[in-house]
Design a protein around this motif. Sequence first.
Motif, PDB file in Angstrom:
ATOM      1  N   TYR A  76       0.737  -1.078  -0.091  1.00 56.56           N
ATOM      2  CA  TYR A  76      -0.051  -0.073   0.123  1.00 56.56           C
ATOM      3  C   TYR A  76       0.751   1.340   0.071  1.00 56.56           C
ATOM      4  N   ALA A  77       0.274   2.395  -0.774  1.00 58.77           N
ATOM      5  CA  ALA A  77       1.036   3.563  -0.748  1.00 58.77           C
ATOM      6  C   ALA A  77       0.930   4.229   0.574  1.00 58.77           C
ATOM      7  N   ASN A  78       1.867   5.273   0.710  1.00 62.98           N
ATOM      8  CA  ASN A  78       1.855   6.103   1.939  1.00 62.98           C
ATOM      9  C   ASN A  78       1.777   7.726   1.368  1.00 62.98           C
ATOM     10  N   VAL A  79       1.577   7.798   0.189  1.00 64.43           N
ATOM     11  CA  VAL A  79       1.224   9.350  -0.241  1.00 64.43           C
ATOM     12  C   VAL A  79       0.106   9.527  -0.922  1.00 64.43           C
ATOM     13  N   SER A  80      -0.356  10.683  -0.800  1.00 63.69           N
ATOM     14  CA  SER A  80      -1.706  10.891  -1.311  1.00 63.69           C
ATOM     15  C   SER A  80      -1.605  10.850  -3.009  1.00 63.69           C
ATOM     16  N   ARG A  81      -2.783  10.422  -3.887  1.00 64.90           N
ATOM     17  CA  ARG A  81      -3.040  10.561  -5.131  1.00 64.90           C
ATOM     18  C   ARG A  81      -2.876  11.947  -5.702  1.00 64.90           C
ATOM     19  N   LEU A  82      -3.021  12.890  -4.851  1.00 68.27           N
ATOM     20  CA  LEU A  82      -2.916  14.385  -5.251  1.00 68.27           C
ATOM     21  C   LEU A  82      -1.521  14.629  -5.559  1.00 68.27           C
ATOM     22  N   VAL A  83      -0.516  14.240  -4.844  1.00 67.69           N
ATOM     23  CA  VAL A  83       0.888  14.205  -5.135  1.00 67.69           C
ATOM     24  C   VAL A  83       1.036  13.645  -6.529  1.00 67.69           C
ATOM     25  N   LEU A  84       0.813  12.388  -6.638  1.00 64.52           N
ATOM     26  CA  LEU A  84       0.896  11.597  -7.830  1.00 64.52           C
ATOM     27  C   LEU A  84       0.050  10.311  -7.858  1.00 64.52           C
ATOM     28  N   ASP A  85      -0.804   9.949  -8.657  1.00 63.69           N
ATOM     29  CA  ASP A  85      -1.585   8.832  -8.527  1.00 63.69           C
ATOM     30  C   ASP A  85      -0.701   7.657  -9.225  1.00 63.69           C
ATOM     31  N   ASP A  91       2.686   9.591 -17.606  1.00 59.86           N
ATOM     32  CA  ASP A  91       2.574  10.558 -18.694  1.00 59.86           C
ATOM     33  C   ASP A  91       1.002  10.526 -18.839  1.00 59.86           C
ATOM     34  N   HIS A  92       0.305   9.931 -18.040  1.00 63.19           N
ATOM     35  CA  HIS A  92      -1.105  10.140 -17.906  1.00 63.19           C
ATOM     36  C   HIS A  92      -1.599  11.450 -17.516  1.00 63.19           C
ATOM     37  N   PRO A  93      -2.591  12.216 -18.205  1.00 63.48           N
ATOM     38  CA  PRO A  93      -3.099  13.339 -17.655  1.00 63.48           C
ATOM     39  C   PRO A  93      -3.561  13.291 -16.230  1.00 63.48           C
ATOM     40  N   GLY A  94      -4.016  12.044 -15.638  1.00 68.31           N
ATOM     41  CA  GLY A  94      -4.320  11.959 -14.424  1.00 68.31           C
ATOM     42  C   GLY A  94      -3.463  11.646 -13.390  1.00 68.31           C
ATOM     43  N   SER A  95      -1.997  11.475 -13.646  1.00 65.89           N
ATOM     44  CA  SER A  95      -1.122  11.121 -12.898  1.00 65.89           C
ATOM     45  C   SER A  95      -0.878  12.242 -11.810  1.00 65.89           C
ATOM     46  N   ILE A  96      -0.775  13.285 -12.195  1.00 65.43           N
ATOM     47  CA  ILE A  96      -0.631  14.784 -11.326  1.00 65.43           C
ATOM     48  C   ILE A  96      -1.692  15.644 -11.858  1.00 65.43           C
ATOM     49  N   ILE A  97      -2.870  15.728 -11.029  1.00 61.52           N
ATOM     50  CA  ILE A  97      -3.816  16.483 -11.704  1.00 61.52           C
ATOM     51  C   ILE A  97      -3.833  18.121 -11.060  1.00 61.52           C
ATOM     52  N   LYS A  98      -4.624  18.765 -11.973  1.00 56.95           N
ATOM     53  CA  LYS A  98      -4.849  20.102 -11.570  1.00 56.95           C
ATOM     54  C   LYS A  98      -6.359  20.532 -11.194  1.00 56.95           C
ATOM     55  N   LEU A  99      -7.230  19.510 -11.393  1.00 52.49           N
ATOM     56  CA  LEU A  99      -8.276  19.667 -11.058  1.00 52.49           C
ATOM     57  C   LEU A  99      -9.042  18.219 -10.495  1.00 52.49           C
ATOM     58  N   ARG A 116       8.031  17.090 -11.721  1.00 51.77           N
ATOM     59  CA  ARG A 116       7.298  15.919 -12.367  1.00 51.77           C
ATOM     60  C   ARG A 116       8.117  14.735 -12.193  1.00 51.77           C
ATOM     61  N   SER A 117       9.145  14.788 -12.515  1.00 52.11           N
ATOM     62  CA  SER A 117      10.361  13.492 -12.522  1.00 52.11           C
ATOM     63  C   SER A 117      10.508  13.170 -11.091  1.00 52.11           C
ATOM     64  N   THR A 118      10.787  14.159 -10.198  1.00 50.32           N
ATOM     65  CA  THR A 118      11.142  13.785  -8.844  1.00 50.32           C
ATOM     66  C   THR A 118       9.982  13.197  -8.171  1.00 50.32           C
ATOM     67  N   ARG A 119       8.732  13.707  -8.280  1.00 46.69           N
ATOM     68  CA  ARG A 119       7.442  12.938  -7.718  1.00 46.69           C
ATOM     69  C   ARG A 119       7.574  11.467  -8.378  1.00 46.69           C
ATOM     70  N   CYS A 120       7.744  11.171  -9.628  1.00 46.94           N
ATOM     71  CA  CYS A 120       7.762   9.973 -10.184  1.00 46.94           C
ATOM     72  C   CYS A 120       8.619   9.011  -9.612  1.00 46.94           C
ATOM     73  N   ALA A 121       9.851   9.284  -9.474  1.00 49.15           N
ATOM     74  CA  ALA A 121      10.936   8.789  -8.946  1.00 49.15           C
ATOM     75  C   ALA A 121      10.798   8.334  -7.227  1.00 49.15           C
ATOM     76  N   PRO A 198     -11.810   0.348 -16.857  1.00 51.69           N
ATOM     77  CA  PRO A 198     -10.472   0.568 -17.342  1.00 51.69           C
ATOM     78  C   PRO A 198     -10.364   1.574 -18.449  1.00 51.69           C
ATOM     79  N   THR A 199     -11.536   1.785 -19.189  1.00 53.40           N
ATOM     80  CA  THR A 199     -11.377   2.858 -20.119  1.00 53.40           C
ATOM     81  C   THR A 199     -11.003   4.188 -19.564  1.00 53.40           C
ATOM     82  N   ASP A 200     -11.492   4.458 -18.266  1.00 51.52           N
ATOM     83  CA  ASP A 200     -11.318   5.713 -17.557  1.00 51.52           C
ATOM     84  C   ASP A 200     -10.007   5.757 -17.066  1.00 51.52           C
ATOM     85  N   GLY A 201      -9.350   4.787 -17.297  1.00 54.58           N
ATOM     86  CA  GLY A 201      -7.656   5.037 -16.926  1.00 54.58           C
ATOM     87  C   GLY A 201      -7.380   4.661 -15.678  1.00 54.58           C
ATOM     88  N   VAL A 202      -8.153   3.931 -15.047  1.00 56.47           N
ATOM     89  CA  VAL A 202      -7.956   3.521 -13.499  1.00 56.47           C
ATOM     90  C   VAL A 202      -7.613   2.025 -13.305  1.00 56.47           C
TER      91      VAL A 202
END
Length: 253
Positions: A76-85, A91-99, A116-121, A198-202
């Motif tokens: 399980y993850a320990n960081v909010s999906r708002l930081v990075l999903d 590179d998906h638009p929903g990876s780091i969302i603005k809205l 962006r690269s730092t959050r991914c790494a 899955p078509t929603d990218g989830v």
Amino acid sequence: MGVEPFLADRTPVSVRNEDGNSQIVLICEHASNYVPPHLDGLGLPPEKLTEHIAWDPGALGVAEKLSDLLDAPLVYANVSRLVLDINREPDHPGSIIKLSETTEIPGNAALSDVERSTRCAEVYEPFHAAVDRIIDGRNQRSPWLISIHSYTPVYKGAKRPWHVGILHNDDTRLSQQLLSALRQDPDLVVGDNEPYAPTDGVYHTIERHTAPFGFAGAMIEIRNDLISDKEGETGWADRFHRILKGMLTPKKQ
């Protein structure tokens, strides 16, 4: 807004019951609403970080109880999906969302490529490396990868009728059994690829760790008002324990 050190006070991913004996591997991508302090809450008021936009309330509680009942490892993850999903391609638009739904996320509005690269790494890569490691340790058994999520009863003003949904791609080896078992309860409204699909990218995590290897996977979505307390979490964990235990038991010829 600084980017170093990114996660000085915690690890991005945890593993519960790593040596669990089950064929099932559980994951919970949206387990946490944590935002690193240097990101200043992504510019949001604190109460916003308690809402569904930041995490899946109740999902980790169900996943932890199910991990114990099944003797299954849980990643399980320990960081909010708002930081990075982590359940999106980087590179998906929903990876780091603005809205998110109707809420603007100021801290994600003008990120540099370095940020962006730092959050991914620091967030995405360690999580998926942990999933790979746990799957590789299944002692040559073909694992079942099951992801635990929750969703809101109302989305953008529209009520959602389902109590629970099972998400799947073209591989329905697990999903059809889960759907069939849940539909045995006449009081449940069960969604097939609802409220998401899955078509929603989830479906990224399941797809990434199953499809290339022929492993079976499925995603469980539970309406979050049903798991808003320990009783609800325990009840749904017990329900899925019974179902999954039955699925794992060899059928008599």
